[in-house]
Every structure is written in C-alpha cells, then in structure tokens.
Design an enzyme around this catalytic site. Structure first.
Site, mmCIF file in Angstrom:
data_model
loop_
_atom_site.group_PDB
_atom_site.id
_atom_site.type_symbol
_atom_site.label_atom_id
_atom_site.label_comp_id
_atom_site.label_asym_id
_atom_site.label_seq_id
_atom_site.Cartn_x
_atom_site.Cartn_y
_atom_site.Cartn_z
ATOM 1 C CG LEU A 124 -0.112 -6.684 -0.880
ATOM 2 C CD1 LEU A 124 -0.365 -7.846 -1.516
ATOM 3 C CD2 LEU A 124 1.196 -6.179 -1.296
ATOM 4 C CD GLN A 125 -7.100 -2.940 -0.027
ATOM 5 O OE1 GLN A 125 -7.201 -2.409 1.062
ATOM 6 N NE2 GLN A 125 -8.057 -3.733 -0.478
ATOM 7 C CB CYS B 229 13.387 7.262 11.144
ATOM 8 S SG CYS B 229 12.562 5.813 10.055
ATOM 9 C CG LEU C 71 5.558 3.116 10.926
ATOM 10 C CD1 LEU C 71 6.352 4.007 11.722
ATOM 11 C CD2 LEU C 71 6.088 2.895 9.612
#
Length: 412
Positions: free
Chosen positions: A61-62, A164, A292
C-alpha cells in the site's frame, strides 16, 4: 526492387529478389472499462478485508501511493460484485465473469478497429487473439468472433502464456500469417485482439501480500494491473483491396481500398536466459498468483537495445535511410511500471517526447497487460504528426521481449 548480382545460379549469375510484401495496419483501437480508480480506492478496499498492518501488505500500500499511476481502468468500482462479498471470488467465478464482461470489452475494441478499417465482418479472413486472464476452452476468441458475426470459416489463432508481451505477439503472428497468405497469392485481413481483466483478481493479490512475511518479496501486481482491451486489423497488399460489394445505389458492385495507418516492416522476439523465475502468472483455486519481482526492470532495460540493433539494419534498408537510430523513432514502450519506463529511457537516451504516449497511458489507465502496448500505439498516432517511424516493444513472462518497427503511412 532492382536485380542485384548474387552467387551464380549456373546461368546469368544475376538473382532477382522478390518485391517487398506490404503489411498494413488499417485500423487500431483501444477500449477501457468505465471505472477509473485512484490509489485511495485500493486503500479503502484493503482496509475492508485485510490487516493492513501486516508487513507485506503495508509495503504494497506504500507502493500504491508512489507508483506513478493516478487512475487505473477497472471493470468494477470496488464497491459491488466480487468486491462486496465476504468471500473472495473463485477461479470459476473469474472465468464466468471474464467470458461475459471480457468478451463484451474485446468485442467493443474490435468493432472500433473494424469501423476504421472500413470492411465488413464477412471480409475478415483470420483472427489472432491473446489473453492471460482466461484459460477456458473453447477460447474466448470464438465467443468474440460469434459476437461480431464473423464467418464460421474464419481462420482462428489464440495465444497463451505470453502475458504482457501478448499485444505484440499477436502482431507478430498476424504478420507471419499475412506474409504466408501473400506467398500463396491470397488476401489476408487479420483481426487481432487482446483483452485482460486483472482487477477482479485483486482480492487474491492483496491476500498474497498480507501473507508475505518479507516486504522485499511482495509482488506489486495488486497496485499495478488494470483492465482493458485493444484490437487492430492487419492486411497484406491483396487484402487492402476489399471484395466487391453492392453499395445499394443501383450501379452494381463497387470495390473499396482500405487506407493504411502504419506499415509493419520488421518484428522480432526473444527470451532473456535464466530469468523465467522473475515473472509469472499461475492459476490457483482462489485466483491467479502473480509473480512480479523487482529484478524485472533491470533485465528488460538491457534487452531493448540489442533487439533494436538486431532489427534496425533491415528496417533501414527497407525505408532507404542508412542512418536511422534510436532518436529517429517514436517509442510505444509497454508501461510495465515506473522503473521499466525510467530504466529504458535512461538506457537508450529517450526524450520525454518520444515516450509521451507510454507515460500518458501509464498515468491515466495503468498496466492492463497484453492490450497496453496497443493502447499506447493507438494514442501515439493521435498525439500530433510525430516521427515517421515507430518502435513498439513489450515484455512478458520468460522473460520475453517483443518488438515491432513500423512506418507511419503519410499521404504525399
């Protein structure tokens, strides 16, 4: 192309090379879902279901506040549907949802690309599709083809496992198909499309972060990935000529010619050895587990230059310009994350202007995996005249790199 002297063939010693076949993008589009969610929405969502003081989730969340993404495109609003249930969606739930909402989104992108191309559904000869967020059989490409009213005889191909990198993997496949059709003196009008729904997996992403004991190992997928679709139509020279049709004016059949947007002149792909552990996407009972790691930007930025150097000599020959280099291209770089964009820019000496479309898509829509590089290319052509030549490049699990070199079609 003029004859040139080659090794003797036992007669004249002159070898005539065949004319350069044309591969033309005649329509391209991107389609995003209606919701654009700021970082605060993910914070609110995480607080409803998880312990945000756990080290891994706290770190995630940072990162959410400093990712450089101002709004992410989302198929939902984080208030209803899967986001409002006590339990997280199962893999079956995600599959059912994709095969409704994902098919809808992909069909919208396809219709936009086909409108720009100007042909009829019955004129499409091939489809090439990709997704990593659905694994159903039959593939979602069949559902999209039915939705669009494509012929039952259309030649279909569905790619999997490229993540991707998928947007340019389908461009490479479409180019190979169209080139093969040219060698058989047949038309190719290839409808290619990519669609990913990543945000419905957010409960699984956040649960993984909550369970991650070491913040250094947390996957940033939950704050990076978005939803979207993109499509293009690629034609060979024969396919540029539309089949004759009756326009209803009583004068009989007419034949139209599609107007190109880009000419695709070179493409390539490769994998970076010993890097497959750094990016992945695996089906689990409660969703998709995304790998990732922070190692990815270091590898991707060093792979772009060698791939460009491999492709550009042939491109120079085809366009008749011997000195083309990195500064002479606009760059449709897949915005895999802030570190990837910064790393590629520093490594290649790219200007902000060359990356203007990449940065805008990343800032306003996030990374929607396979369609994203096509969305960048779609936006780039709308951002003024730009440079005559364009590099499109993307990365995926493997680690794999895809690259396409294009020339803008300019009417003299």
């Amino acid at each position: 192309m003029t004859p040139h002297t080659d090794e003797t063939n036992g007669t004249s010693g002159v070898h005539t090379t065949p004319p350069l076949p044309g591969l033309w993008l005649t329509g391209i589009s991107s389609q995003y879902p209606p919701y654009l969610l700021g970082p605060e929405k993910l914070d609110e969502f995480a607080n409803r279901f998880f312990d945000v003081e756990k080290p891994g989730l706290k770190k995630l969340l940072q990162i959410n506040k400093t990712s450089g993404i101002e709004t992410r495109a989302s198929i939902g609003d984080y208030q209803s549907g899967f986001a409002s249930r006590p339990e997280a969606p199962s893999l079956n739930d995600l599959d059912t949802f994709y095969r409704r909402a994902g098919v809808d989104l992909a069909a919208q992108a396809c219709r936009k690309a086909m409108r720009e191309w100007g042909g009829r559904p019955s004129d499409i000869t091939h489809t090439v599709a990709v997704t990593c967020t659905n694994q159903g059989n039959p593939g979602y490409d069949l559902l999209v083809a039915r939705r669009l009213g494509l012929p039952h005889t259309v030649d279909r191909m569905l790619l999997h496992g490229v993540g991707c990198a998928g947007g340019l993997a389908i461009m490479r496949a479409a180019a190979q198909i169209a080139s093969g059709a040219t060698s058989r003196s047949k038309p190719a009008r290839v409808l290619a499309f990519a669609c990913e729904l990543c945000t419905p997996n957010v409960r699984h992403d956040l649960a993984e972060a909550e369970a991650c004991a070491d913040p250094a190992d947390v996957s940033i997928a939950g704050v990076l990935f978005a939803d979207g679709a993109a499509a293009f139509v690629l034609c060979n020279d024969i396919g540029l000529e539309q089949p004759p049709h009756d326009d209803g004016d009583g004068d009989g059949d007419v034949r139209d010619r599609a107007e190109p947007l880009f000419q695709l002149l070179e493409w390539g792909n490769g994998t970076i050895p010993d890097t497959s552990q750094y990016m992945g996407f695996y089906a689990e009972g409660t969703g998709f587990r995304t790998v990732l790691t922070r190692d990815v930007p270091a590898f991707t930025k060093t792979a772009i230059g060698p791939m460009f150097s491999q492709l550009v000599p042939s491109f120079r020959e085809k366009v008749g310009l011997d000195t083309l280099g990195v500064p002479d291209f606009d760059w449709a770089l897949h915005p895999g994350g802030e570190a990837i964009i910064h790393g590629a820019q520093a490594m290649l000496g790219l200007t902000d202007e060359q990356l203007r479309a990449t940065r805008e898509i990343y800032r306003t829509r996030g990374n929607s995996s396979s369609p994203t590089v096509l969305a960048v290319l779609d936006l780039l052509r709308k951002m003024g005249r730009g440079k005559d030549h364009v590099v499109a490049t993307s990365f995926g699990p493997g680690l794999a790199i895809e690259m396409c070199l294009l020339r803008r079609y300019r009417e003299e």
